[in-house]
Design a protein around this motif. Structure first.
Motif, mmCIF file in Angstrom:
data_model
loop_
_atom_site.group_PDB
_atom_site.id
_atom_site.type_symbol
_atom_site.label_atom_id
_atom_site.label_comp_id
_atom_site.label_asym_id
_atom_site.label_seq_id
_atom_site.Cartn_x
_atom_site.Cartn_y
_atom_site.Cartn_z
ATOM 1 N N UNK A 193 5.097 -1.222 -16.387
ATOM 2 C CA UNK A 193 4.587 -2.596 -16.499
ATOM 3 C C UNK A 193 3.621 -2.892 -15.363
ATOM 4 N N UNK A 194 2.593 -3.643 -15.663
ATOM 5 C CA UNK A 194 1.577 -3.946 -14.645
ATOM 6 C C UNK A 194 2.195 -4.588 -13.418
ATOM 7 N N UNK A 195 3.217 -5.421 -13.596
ATOM 8 C CA UNK A 195 3.800 -6.095 -12.436
ATOM 9 C C UNK A 195 4.749 -5.199 -11.640
ATOM 10 N N UNK A 196 4.814 -3.908 -12.008
ATOM 11 C CA UNK A 196 5.659 -2.978 -11.247
ATOM 12 C C UNK A 196 5.047 -2.633 -9.899
ATOM 13 N N UNK A 197 3.767 -2.896 -9.754
ATOM 14 C CA UNK A 197 3.097 -2.585 -8.491
ATOM 15 C C UNK A 197 2.069 -3.678 -8.202
ATOM 16 N N UNK A 198 2.084 -4.141 -6.964
ATOM 17 C CA UNK A 198 1.192 -5.236 -6.562
ATOM 18 C C UNK A 198 0.346 -4.808 -5.373
ATOM 19 N N UNK A 199 -0.881 -5.295 -5.338
ATOM 20 C CA UNK A 199 -1.796 -4.937 -4.259
ATOM 21 C C UNK A 199 -1.219 -5.260 -2.891
ATOM 22 N N UNK A 200 -0.516 -6.368 -2.777
ATOM 23 C CA UNK A 200 0.033 -6.785 -1.485
ATOM 24 C C UNK A 200 1.086 -5.814 -0.962
ATOM 25 N N UNK A 201 1.661 -5.011 -1.852
ATOM 26 C CA UNK A 201 2.615 -3.995 -1.424
ATOM 27 C C UNK A 201 1.925 -2.687 -1.035
ATOM 28 N N UNK A 202 0.741 -2.475 -1.569
ATOM 29 C CA UNK A 202 0.015 -1.221 -1.333
ATOM 30 C C UNK A 202 -0.835 -1.251 -0.075
ATOM 31 N N UNK A 203 -1.374 -2.424 0.248
ATOM 32 C CA UNK A 203 -2.368 -2.515 1.318
ATOM 33 C C UNK A 203 -2.178 -3.781 2.126
ATOM 34 N N UNK A 204 -2.522 -3.683 3.407
ATOM 35 C CA UNK A 204 -2.418 -4.851 4.282
ATOM 36 C C UNK A 204 -3.499 -4.799 5.354
ATOM 37 N N UNK A 205 -4.030 -5.969 5.688
ATOM 38 C CA UNK A 205 -4.968 -6.114 6.805
ATOM 39 C C UNK A 205 -4.273 -6.626 8.065
ATOM 40 N N UNK A 206 -2.961 -6.761 8.008
ATOM 41 C CA UNK A 206 -2.219 -7.454 9.053
ATOM 42 C C UNK A 206 -2.271 -6.781 10.421
ATOM 43 N N UNK A 207 -2.595 -5.484 10.442
ATOM 44 C CA UNK A 207 -2.603 -4.758 11.722
ATOM 45 C C UNK A 207 -4.005 -4.572 12.291
ATOM 46 N N UNK A 208 -5.010 -5.064 11.570
ATOM 47 C CA UNK A 208 -6.381 -4.930 12.005
ATOM 48 C C UNK A 208 -6.748 -6.013 13.018
ATOM 49 N N UNK A 209 -7.766 -5.751 13.842
ATOM 50 C CA UNK A 209 -8.177 -6.774 14.815
ATOM 51 C C UNK A 209 -8.506 -8.125 14.190
ATOM 52 N N UNK A 210 -9.034 -8.103 12.950
ATOM 53 C CA UNK A 210 -9.411 -9.352 12.289
ATOM 54 C C UNK A 210 -8.210 -10.265 12.076
ATOM 55 N N UNK A 211 -7.008 -9.690 12.046
ATOM 56 C CA UNK A 211 -5.811 -10.482 11.799
ATOM 57 C C UNK A 211 -5.172 -10.993 13.088
ATOM 58 N N UNK A 212 -5.689 -10.549 14.211
ATOM 59 C CA UNK A 212 -5.050 -10.889 15.482
ATOM 60 C C UNK A 212 -5.577 -12.226 16.012
#
Length: 356
Positions: free
Chosen positions: A337-356
């Motif tokens: 099912x398409x909802x078995x995988x979500x982009x927010x689970x695959x990738x994150x910008x949270x550790x990049x300088x832009x997020x700091x």
């Protein structure tokens, strides 16, 4: 100094320049990091970059985005769900290519031809969908030569097509006077995602978040410097790779980097390192940032085309696996099912300088 190992997805090339710049310029050292860059030629690509995350022989790995999808949909949840923490390039620089001399001028003409494959889970079916989008049947022969010899199989006529990075193999072909036909995925309505991305084991993100942030900040400095100084970055890349080959335990590349080719490649790829934002310290955009809608569109396409399925490729077929030929012919397992995988689970910008 905290030890960090980066597993590259290919022998050192201009997709990786920022890592070498950050190491050479002391950006990693300034961040308290001792960074080792591991090329797959060290073991003849017997171990994939993703596998190095699993066995923890690498802290970060360069992989295509579909590898991240694969780890999140692996049968029986047998593998960790690795996470993309940065995009090396902001736009797709890859393409399926044929020799101009072959007369294969469009994907539909690959029916019945030989495609030199990296044997990845989604690769052959993506190529198949490109052929079909161009009006072909998608029935082609998939060969799996030694990974690091794939490009040569095309040049030598042992294969009719393969998938390459245009600023690397494409530049090499141009310099050698070998015209290519290039089939870019986006020209056939395939919303390909970021490639390569830098991925990490979820346990690393949970247990060493500050180290991850420090590493990505130093790496961003390296790529931003390379984008601003492509000629100097090309010289530095060649010097750093040569130095690695000369260290005890280092294995020289089968063919040393050609400084002129690297300079031309660096000029070709530099603009793809950074996004178009002007909010970075350099004022020229930021490295690594991913738009999650790009991931979502790719997942939508995989789902719509029936590629988001439960089986993985394997030499031994079974309940949860299929051969590459089987995957292309429809033995790919149940549709997820398409909802078995979500982009927010695959990738994150949270550790990049832009997020700091």
């Amino acid at each position: 100094m905290a030890p960090i190992t980066i597993a590259l997805d290919w022998t050192p090339n201009t997709n990786h320049t920022g890592f070498y710049v950050a190491r050479s310029k002391g950006f990693y050292k300034d961040a308290g990091l001792e960074v080792r860059i591991l090329s797959p030629h060290q073991d003849e690509y017997k171990t994939t970059p993703g596998s190095r995350l699993v066995d923890r022989s690498a802290t970060f790995a360069c992989v295509p985005s579909e590898s991240v999808v694969s780890y999140h949909t692996w049968p029986n949840a047998a593998k960790p769900k690795i996470v993309a923490v940065a995009a090396l390039l902001q736009s797709n620089q890859s393409a399926i290519v044929t020799l101009k001399s072959s007369g294969i001028e469009r994907p539909a003409q690959l029916d019945g031809k030989k495609y030199a494959s990296y044997a990845a889970r989604y690769e052959s079916r993506i190529v198949q969908q490109m052929i079909r989008a161009d009006g072909g049947s998608g029935d082609y022969v998939e060969t799996t030569p030694p990974m690091l010899g794939i490009w040569n199989t095309l040049l030598e006529g042992a294969a009719d097509a393969t998938w390459v990075f245009l600023p690397w193999e494409g530049v090499a072909a141009q310099r050698a006077g070998i015209p290519l036909n290039t089939f870019k995925l986006e020209d056939y309505n395939i919303p390909y995602c970021y490639s390569p991305v830098l991925a990490a084991h979820p346990d690393t993100l949970a247990s060493q978040p500050d180290t991850v942030r420090s590493f990505l900040a130093a790496t961003a400095r390296g790529y931003e410097w390379a984008a601003a100084h492509p000629a100097e970055a090309a010289v530095l890349l060649c010097a750093e790779v040569a130095a690695d080959s000369a260290t005890p335990g280092g294995k020289p590349l089968l063919e040393a980097l050609d400084p002129e080719m690297v300079a031309q490649s660096q000029a070709a790829v530099a603009a793809a390192y950074l996004n178009t934002s002007s909010s970075s310290n350099s004022g020229c955009g930021m490295w690594g940032v991913m738009d999650l809608s790009v991931w979502e569109k790719f997942l939508d396409w995989l789902s719509d085309e029936g590629l988001l399925t439960s089986k993985a490729q394997s030499r031994s077929e079974g309940e949860h696996s299929s051969s590459l030929d089987g995957m292309r012919s429809g033995d790919a397992g149940q549709r997820l099912p398409r909802d078995a995988v979500a982009a927010a689970d695959l990738a994150t910008n949270a550790y990049l300088p832009a997020a700091q």
